[in-house]
Structures are given as C-alpha cells and as structure tokens.
Enzyme design. Structure first.
Site, PDB file in Angstrom:
ATOM      1  CG  HIS A  10      -1.840  -1.322   1.012  1.00 28.65           C
ATOM      2  ND1 HIS A  10      -2.926  -1.451   0.196  1.00 28.65           N
ATOM      3  CD2 HIS A  10      -1.635  -2.552   1.573  1.00 28.65           C
ATOM      4  CE1 HIS A  10      -3.376  -2.711   0.270  1.00 28.65           C
ATOM      5  NE2 HIS A  10      -2.611  -3.394   1.096  1.00 28.65           N
ATOM      6  CD  GLU A  28      -2.550  -3.942   4.358  1.00 29.96           C
ATOM      7  OE1 GLU A  28      -3.729  -3.620   4.096  1.00 29.96           O
ATOM      8  OE2 GLU A  28      -1.936  -4.852   3.762  1.00 29.96           O
ATOM      9  CG  HIS A  82       0.322  -6.842   1.607  1.00 32.22           C
ATOM     10  ND1 HIS A  82      -0.561  -5.944   1.053  1.00 32.22           N
ATOM     11  CD2 HIS A  82       1.356  -6.956   0.732  1.00 32.22           C
ATOM     12  CE1 HIS A  82      -0.085  -5.529  -0.114  1.00 32.22           C
ATOM     13  NE2 HIS A  82       1.080  -6.119  -0.338  1.00 32.22           N
ATOM     14  CD  GLU A 149      -2.248 -10.322   3.171  1.00 36.47           C
ATOM     15  OE1 GLU A 149      -2.324  -9.557   4.153  1.00 36.47           O
ATOM     16  OE2 GLU A 149      -2.654 -10.005   2.032  1.00 36.47           O
TER      17      GLU A 149
HETATM   18 ZN   LIG Z   1      -2.548  -5.358   1.845  1.00 36.22          ZN
END
Ligand SMILES: [Zn+2]
Length: 233
Positions: A10, A28, A82, A149
């Site tokens: 991001h 995030e 992430h 993640e």
């Molecule tokens: Zn993400």
C-alpha cells in the site's frame, strides 16, 4: 552482489493515498513500512547484498510500478509485506498461482517457517498456510517473489501489531529467511579490538605452531598470563 527488493504494501497514511486496511487505530500501510524497514536493517548485516525498498514513506505507487522496479533493477528476490483483514487470525504467505520456479516455492517455504516461528515467540499464532494467488506483484515480477500477510488488523491480532517488538521480530524473521534462501554470510564482527598499523594494514603475530593441542594451550596460557591476547586457531 545479490539484489533484494522489499515492498511495503500500500501507499501511506496521508490523504489521497491508499492506506490499505484500517482498524483498531492501525493503518496497514504504516505497519507494512515498519516491518519492511526492519527487514532492510537486518539484511544490511549480511555480506554481499544490496537492498531496495519500493517506498520509504508515504508515496503513490502502483502495483505494476513495484514489479517494474524489481525487474528493471534485476532483483534476485522480491518480498511484499502486508497485513490481513476480514476478522480472521494468523499468518499466511503467497506465491503466484501460475507457473512458478522451484526457487519460488523454496523461498516461500523458508520464509513461511522462519516468520511463523518468530511470531510464535509471542503467543499462539494460527498457520493459515502457504498459499497461491494471482496477485499483480507476484505475477509481474520475474524473480522469486513472496507476499506475506502478517496477522489481521481487524481482529484480536491487532494487539500484537501494536507491539513494536513483534513488528521487529517479524521483520528480522523475513530477513533471516531471505538470507537462508540466498545463503548469505553474516558480516564478520571483530570480537576483539584489532590494531591497525598506520598504513591501514593488519598484522598478526604467530608465536607457535603445534601438532599437539595441549602444547598450544600451554603457550596460550603463558601468553595470557603475561597480558597478551592469545587465541588458538
Ligand atoms: Zn494489503
């Protein structure tokens, strides 16, 4: 030189940028950058590496630009960090669900295990598995690429994501995994002060060579008593 690209997922926390998932007072894009910087710092403790971040702060950046950056530079490894969302819990990693090299699979394996083990120092962490998906940064990069993640921002996992020591451990685990995959040696840290001559050269003095280790130990003891640093090699 081995080239590594770390991609904090991001764009950032400023207006008009993509912050990624937002919950529990966390964004995030800020967390992925924290983790990426810890990866960057630790990778620099290894020999023969060059590391680049796709972004170092709040920055507009498309997925294709991230992949292109790694491709154009000729990176050997690409890692995207992430944080998950959707009220689940645990850790999962991704590689491209199309054709991937055995190297890519190997990188995912070593990274996944290293990161999960580090997270579990902080409590029970669900292993959501080594997964595959059609993510742009994985599809468009030409080198082994893994996307991690790292827990869920919108569940009880957020407690750990607020712990800076946890983010550091997760970042360092990424770096260790990459180093293991690439077989990177750590930079040697001198364990004793080294005396350099004025021309910058380092001279070592050898006082004895023995076929019997006991004799070597005897001389080393004698030297130490007299105040000389002595090592047996
Ligand atoms: Zn993400």
């Amino acid at each position: 030189m081995v080239k590594i690209v770390i991609d904090p997922g991001h764009e950032g926390v400023e207006n008009n940028l993509d912050p990624g998932a937002v919950a529990n007072g966390l964004k995030e894009a800020a967390l992925t950058l924290r983790i990426a910087k810890y990866i960057y710092d630790m990778l620099n403790e290894y020999e023969g590496v060059q590391v680049r971040l796709t972004r170092t702060g709040n920055q507009r950046l498309t997925l294709s630009q991230r992949a292109k950056m790694a491709n154009d530079w000729g990176a050997d490894v690409f890692i995207s960090t992430h944080i998950n969302a959707g009220k689940g819990t645990g850790f999962e990693s991704y590689i491209y669900n199309g054709g991937v090299s055995s190297q890519t699979v190997a990188l995912q394996n070593v990274l996944h295990n290293e990161i999960l083990a580090a997270m579990r120092q902080f409590g029970n962490i669900t292993d959501r598995g080594k997964k595959r998906a059609n993510y742009a940064v994985l599809r468009e990069t030409k080198m082994p690429a893994v996307l991690t993640e790292n827990l869920f921002i919108d569940s009880n996992d957020a407690k750990l994501l607020k712990n800076e020591a946890f983010l550091k451990a997760v970042g360092e685990a990424h770096a260790r995994g990459i180093a293991k995959f690439l077989g990177l040696p750590q930079k040697s840290t001198p364990s004793q002060p080294q005396q350099k001559s004025s021309d910058g050269k380092l001279y070592r003095v050898q006082v004895g060579a023995f076929s019997d280790r006991k004799n070597a130990e005897r001389l080393a003891e004698e030297l130490k008593k007299k105040g000389y640093p002595a090592i047996i090699v």
